[in-house]
Design a protein around this motif. Sequence first.
Motif, mmCIF file in Angstrom:
data_model
loop_
_atom_site.group_PDB
_atom_site.id
_atom_site.type_symbol
_atom_site.label_atom_id
_atom_site.label_comp_id
_atom_site.label_asym_id
_atom_site.label_seq_id
_atom_site.Cartn_x
_atom_site.Cartn_y
_atom_site.Cartn_z
ATOM 1 N N GLY A 339 0.833 -1.194 0.000
ATOM 2 C CA GLY A 339 0.000 0.000 0.000
ATOM 3 C C GLY A 339 0.868 1.245 0.000
ATOM 4 N N THR A 340 0.228 2.416 -0.088
ATOM 5 C CA THR A 340 0.965 3.676 -0.182
ATOM 6 C C THR A 340 0.699 4.526 1.047
ATOM 7 O OG1 THR A 340 -0.849 4.747 -1.392
ATOM 8 C CG2 THR A 340 0.838 3.628 -2.684
ATOM 9 N N ILE A 341 1.704 5.322 1.414
ATOM 10 C CA ILE A 341 1.571 6.234 2.557
ATOM 11 C C ILE A 341 2.245 7.555 2.184
ATOM 12 C CG2 ILE A 341 3.589 5.153 3.657
ATOM 13 C CD1 ILE A 341 2.332 5.939 6.370
ATOM 14 N N PHE A 342 1.525 8.644 2.424
ATOM 15 C CA PHE A 342 2.008 9.973 2.072
ATOM 16 C C PHE A 342 2.110 10.814 3.337
ATOM 17 C CE2 PHE A 342 -0.123 8.309 -1.637
ATOM 18 C CZ PHE A 342 0.671 8.703 -2.713
ATOM 19 N N VAL A 343 3.238 11.519 3.452
ATOM 20 C CA VAL A 343 3.423 12.483 4.538
ATOM 21 C C VAL A 343 3.544 13.863 3.909
ATOM 22 C CG1 VAL A 343 4.828 13.224 6.478
ATOM 23 C CG2 VAL A 343 4.608 10.778 5.969
ATOM 24 N N GLY A 344 2.604 14.756 4.232
ATOM 25 C CA GLY A 344 2.652 16.097 3.673
ATOM 26 C C GLY A 344 2.489 16.094 2.164
ATOM 27 N N GLU A 345 3.129 17.048 1.506
ATOM 28 C CA GLU A 345 3.009 17.219 0.064
ATOM 29 C C GLU A 345 4.386 17.338 -0.578
ATOM 30 O OE1 GLU A 345 0.569 20.617 -0.583
ATOM 31 O OE2 GLU A 345 -1.274 19.649 0.122
ATOM 32 N N VAL A 346 4.480 16.875 -1.816
ATOM 33 C CA VAL A 346 5.724 16.994 -2.578
ATOM 34 C C VAL A 346 5.871 18.434 -3.063
ATOM 35 C CG1 VAL A 346 6.924 16.276 -4.679
ATOM 36 C CG2 VAL A 346 5.702 14.591 -3.298
ATOM 37 N N ALA A 347 7.051 19.009 -2.888
ATOM 38 C CA ALA A 347 7.310 20.353 -3.400
ATOM 39 C C ALA A 347 7.365 20.303 -4.927
ATOM 40 C CB ALA A 347 8.632 20.875 -2.839
ATOM 41 N N LEU A 348 6.626 21.167 -5.575
ATOM 42 C CA LEU A 348 6.536 21.199 -7.032
ATOM 43 C C LEU A 348 7.257 22.425 -7.594
ATOM 44 C CD1 LEU A 348 2.779 20.163 -7.428
ATOM 45 C CD2 LEU A 348 4.817 18.718 -7.577
ATOM 46 N N GLN A 423 6.416 13.855 -19.331
ATOM 47 C CA GLN A 423 6.337 13.714 -17.884
ATOM 48 C C GLN A 423 7.452 14.557 -17.253
ATOM 49 O OE1 GLN A 423 5.540 9.471 -16.606
ATOM 50 N NE2 GLN A 423 6.105 9.040 -18.724
ATOM 51 N N ILE A 424 7.089 15.473 -16.409
ATOM 52 C CA ILE A 424 8.081 16.272 -15.690
ATOM 53 C C ILE A 424 8.375 15.546 -14.383
ATOM 54 C CG2 ILE A 424 8.644 18.503 -14.691
ATOM 55 C CD1 ILE A 424 6.511 19.746 -16.516
ATOM 56 N N VAL A 425 9.564 14.971 -14.281
ATOM 57 C CA VAL A 425 9.932 14.208 -13.091
ATOM 58 C C VAL A 425 10.346 15.198 -12.010
ATOM 59 C CG1 VAL A 425 11.392 12.387 -12.160
ATOM 60 C CG2 VAL A 425 10.679 12.310 -14.569
ATOM 61 N N VAL A 426 9.545 15.265 -10.944
ATOM 62 C CA VAL A 426 9.757 16.294 -9.915
ATOM 63 C C VAL A 426 10.346 15.726 -8.630
ATOM 64 C CG1 VAL A 426 7.938 17.762 -10.841
ATOM 65 C CG2 VAL A 426 7.379 16.071 -9.066
ATOM 66 N N ALA A 427 10.221 14.396 -8.412
ATOM 67 C CA ALA A 427 10.742 13.817 -7.172
ATOM 68 C C ALA A 427 11.120 12.368 -7.401
ATOM 69 C CB ALA A 427 9.717 13.914 -6.049
ATOM 70 N N LYS A 428 12.133 11.910 -6.680
ATOM 71 C CA LYS A 428 12.581 10.524 -6.708
ATOM 72 C C LYS A 428 12.523 9.984 -5.281
ATOM 73 C CE LYS A 428 15.137 6.812 -7.955
ATOM 74 N NZ LYS A 428 15.139 6.081 -6.682
ATOM 75 N N ASP A 429 11.776 8.893 -5.063
ATOM 76 C CA ASP A 429 11.607 8.308 -3.729
ATOM 77 C C ASP A 429 11.081 9.327 -2.721
ATOM 78 O OD1 ASP A 429 12.519 5.910 -4.758
ATOM 79 O OD2 ASP A 429 14.589 6.257 -4.125
ATOM 80 N N GLY A 430 10.288 10.273 -3.217
ATOM 81 C CA GLY A 430 9.704 11.288 -2.350
ATOM 82 C C GLY A 430 10.553 12.513 -2.134
ATOM 83 N N PHE A 431 11.801 12.516 -2.597
ATOM 84 C CA PHE A 431 12.697 13.652 -2.405
ATOM 85 C C PHE A 431 12.609 14.576 -3.617
ATOM 86 C CE2 PHE A 431 14.646 10.124 -0.045
ATOM 87 C CZ PHE A 431 14.640 10.673 1.229
ATOM 88 N N PRO A 432 12.211 15.834 -3.427
ATOM 89 C CA PRO A 432 12.132 16.765 -4.560
ATOM 90 C C PRO A 432 13.491 16.915 -5.241
ATOM 91 C CG PRO A 432 11.060 17.675 -2.616
ATOM 92 C CD PRO A 432 11.804 16.451 -2.160
ATOM 93 N N LEU A 433 13.474 16.943 -6.569
ATOM 94 C CA LEU A 433 14.717 17.069 -7.319
ATOM 95 C C LEU A 433 15.123 18.532 -7.436
ATOM 96 C CD1 LEU A 433 14.038 14.516 -10.225
ATOM 97 C CD2 LEU A 433 15.291 14.144 -8.091
ATOM 98 N N ASP A 434 16.405 18.813 -7.175
ATOM 99 C CA ASP A 434 16.919 20.166 -7.377
ATOM 100 C C ASP A 434 16.841 20.553 -8.850
ATOM 101 O OD1 ASP A 434 17.485 20.375 -4.678
ATOM 102 O OD2 ASP A 434 19.543 19.621 -4.923
ATOM 103 N N ALA A 435 16.984 19.560 -9.710
ATOM 104 C CA ALA A 435 16.918 19.804 -11.155
ATOM 105 C C ALA A 435 15.872 18.876 -11.762
ATOM 106 C CB ALA A 435 18.284 19.584 -11.804
ATOM 107 N N PRO A 436 14.601 19.231 -11.703
ATOM 108 C CA PRO A 436 13.581 18.407 -12.355
ATOM 109 C C PRO A 436 13.901 18.267 -13.840
ATOM 110 C CG PRO A 436 12.588 20.125 -11.006
ATOM 111 C CD PRO A 436 14.041 20.439 -11.098
ATOM 112 N N TYR A 437 13.398 17.206 -14.444
ATOM 113 C CA TYR A 437 13.688 16.974 -15.859
ATOM 114 C C TYR A 437 12.467 16.392 -16.549
ATOM 115 C CZ TYR A 437 14.395 12.091 -14.390
ATOM 116 O OH TYR A 437 14.223 10.831 -13.869
#
Length: 488
Positions: A339-348, A423-437
């Motif tokens: 199952g999935t679990i989310f804490v807060g929100e991903v920075a976009l 697809q704009i990849v904004v996070a990996k394993d829940g960690f926001p990317l400094d350089a989205p791609y």
Amino acid sequence: MQTTLPPETEREPTATGAGPPTTPTGRPGGPVGAGAFGVVVAVLALVIACIAVVFVGRERPGGDAGGAGSTTATVELSEFALGPAGVTVPVGGRLQVKNVGSVPHNLTVTGTELATADLAAGETATLDLSSLDAGDYEIVCSIPGHADSGMQGTLTIGDAGGSGLQATGATDPPATGGAHAGHHMSDGDYARMTEAMNETMAQFPAATDGHGNQVLQPTSVTGGIVQFDLTAKVTPWEVEPGTSVDAWTYNGTVPGPQIHVNVGDHVRISVHNELPMATDLHLHGINVDNGMDGVGPLTQPLIDPGASFTYEFVADEPAVAMYHAHHHGQLQVPNGMLGTIFVGEVALPAGRTVGGHAVPADLALAQEMPLVLNDSGVIGYSLNGKSFPATEPIAAHVGDWILVHYFNEGSQIHPMHLHQFDQIVVAKDGFPLDAPYVADTVAVAPGERYSVLVHLDKPGTWVWHCHILGHVEREQGMYGMVTAVVVT
């Protein structure tokens, strides 16, 4: 035409005095004296005798110069075929099985206990068939979805005194485009394959019982503690129309319910075990104390059938995480305990331009959803616990921005491809990317999570699927890891 394969006859002859002839001083080479000449003659005689034994063995179809049960045929495994699809061996023979593909495969004789282990690419194994009586047997790769994709054939156990090994189906034209691309169809079969593809696509989206990924409401919120309850149990689950399996579930669904908490919440998750075996719960991607890591019996006592255990942690940072069993995870997780679990929100990356795509500063998401990938166990190739045509389409409007989180709970990598939309990849394993791609295909390995932002700016029905094509199509039509975005 049948291609007859010679029986295995290679044996290591027992010999003494092996090695190069030596000089009287013991050094190799040089003139050969009378005594040494006698040794050479003896060695040559032994070699000639061994060659004679080998050729006699090749002329004996039942085995190797009198050795019973040693005749071996070779079957190669690939995506997604057995090569050859039909093979005959004498009673007491063996199969040499080699994986020439790129993902794990096995060979299983259905209705028996004979099976190789799952073989990684390039690995081989020998399957002893001496326990089988003469007759025909079905052989398959038993990894879910592989047989349906073409990895099935026939093993014929013949008389050990018969004509030896025969690979049947040799009248098929040679395969092209890779090793053993599958058995070749007649014109009528090709037409039927087209009909099957049209029929399966026309069924989409098909209604099935059960719906996973539902948001789980807390049992209680008191004293700053947010309490959730999960019950692990075996539940019938309809993976695709007419196909129900005994899934191992949390709260009766695959995937289990979504859990959402805020940063700073004190969280408790109580797991009640109604399974036929012990279990535990690993919070994959959540910061916890060691005693809450969910690896029984190392960090906690296992949760025996009928027992319960409560996991407790403080949600200290945003996370896109998953929960799953760890005890015998090779059984419990692919069969549905995830199952999935989310804490807060991903920075976009609002207000930024990524790969030529301008993300609005006032970005408002129309939808945010998990897309859980699976490929094994009783669930098999699936998205959010369902196989096409039972996968759920994503309905949206022109101009919508959506955020999708890929979760790979399977055992293979899955390159996820969305037609038309980047697809704009904004996070990996829940960690926001400094350089989205930007990517049109995102490869998600087991255990990984990728968060992708998509701008749906064109109307139409657009396919979204794993780009390992055997995971989405088979002779019986479309299946598995494919859905669609319907933009109106």
